[in-house]
Design a protein around this motif. Structure first.
Motif, short mmCIF file in Angstrom:
data_model
loop_
_atom_site.label_atom_id
_atom_site.label_comp_id
_atom_site.label_asym_id
_atom_site.label_seq_id
_atom_site.Cartn_x
_atom_site.Cartn_y
_atom_site.Cartn_z
N ARG A 1 38.26 43.59 43.14
CA ARG A 1 39.44 43.25 43.93
C ARG A 1 39.48 41.96 44.41
O ARG A 1 38.41 41.00 44.55
N TRP B 1 40.42 39.16 47.80
CA TRP B 1 39.93 39.43 48.93
C TRP B 1 40.84 38.09 49.63
O TRP B 1 40.78 37.01 49.28
N GLU C 1 42.91 42.87 48.85
CA GLU C 1 42.35 43.40 50.37
C GLU C 1 42.28 42.31 51.16
O GLU C 1 42.10 41.09 51.09
N TRP D 1 51.73 45.32 53.94
CA TRP D 1 50.58 45.84 53.34
C TRP D 1 50.10 47.04 53.88
O TRP D 1 50.66 47.34 55.11
N GLN E 1 44.08 50.37 54.88
CA GLN E 1 43.19 51.06 54.01
C GLN E 1 42.29 52.19 54.80
O GLN E 1 41.89 51.46 55.85
#
Length: 136
Positions: free
Chosen positions: A67, A69, A105, A123, A126
């Protein structure tokens, strides 16, 4: 109009000043060391938005192979609300996409007043928890 680029070590003080002005620094983190470490690795950078010679915004960006970040996203208070955060997010996502990153993320502390901005920009919140352990 602002331009974006990866920061250099010479940008450290201006970048840390943005983080301070935006309330992003915590007493247990050394922002100068965080900045230096981000620039010392090929998998991370600090992207800045600037107008002329003035840095107006920052986003620490990294890719762990799974991912992407984004941390320390901040816009100078006197330039907020002008679309610079969106521009910086786009630049960070582009940097990550060039490295094959499939998903990004954004790390945001509870209570950060910018949370609504990220939702407005598409966005998605999560449903995860972040756990940490100090190594140093």
């Amino acid at each position: 109009m602002t331009a974006t680029r990866s920061a250099t070590i010479a940008d450290r003080d201006a970048v840390v000043a943005i983080w301070e002005a935006c309330g992003l620094i915590r007493p247990w983190n050394d922002p100068q060391a965080d900045f230096r470490r981000a620039l010392e690795h090929d998998a991370s950078t600090v992207i800045v938005a600037e107008q002329g010679a003035r840095i107006l915004a920052t986003a620490m960006t990294g890719f762990d192979g799974h991912r992407g970040w984004i941390y320390y996203l901040g816009v100078a208070p006197d330039h907020q609300g002008q679309g610079i955060a969106r521009q910086l997010l786009d630049a960070a996502c582009e940097w990550l996409g060039q490295r094959g990153c499939p998903k990004v993320e954004l790390m945001l502390r509870d209570g950060n007043p910018a949370a609504g901005l990220y939702e407005h920009l598409g966005w998605e919140r999560q449903d995860v928890r972040v756990f940490a352990r100090w190594l140093v």
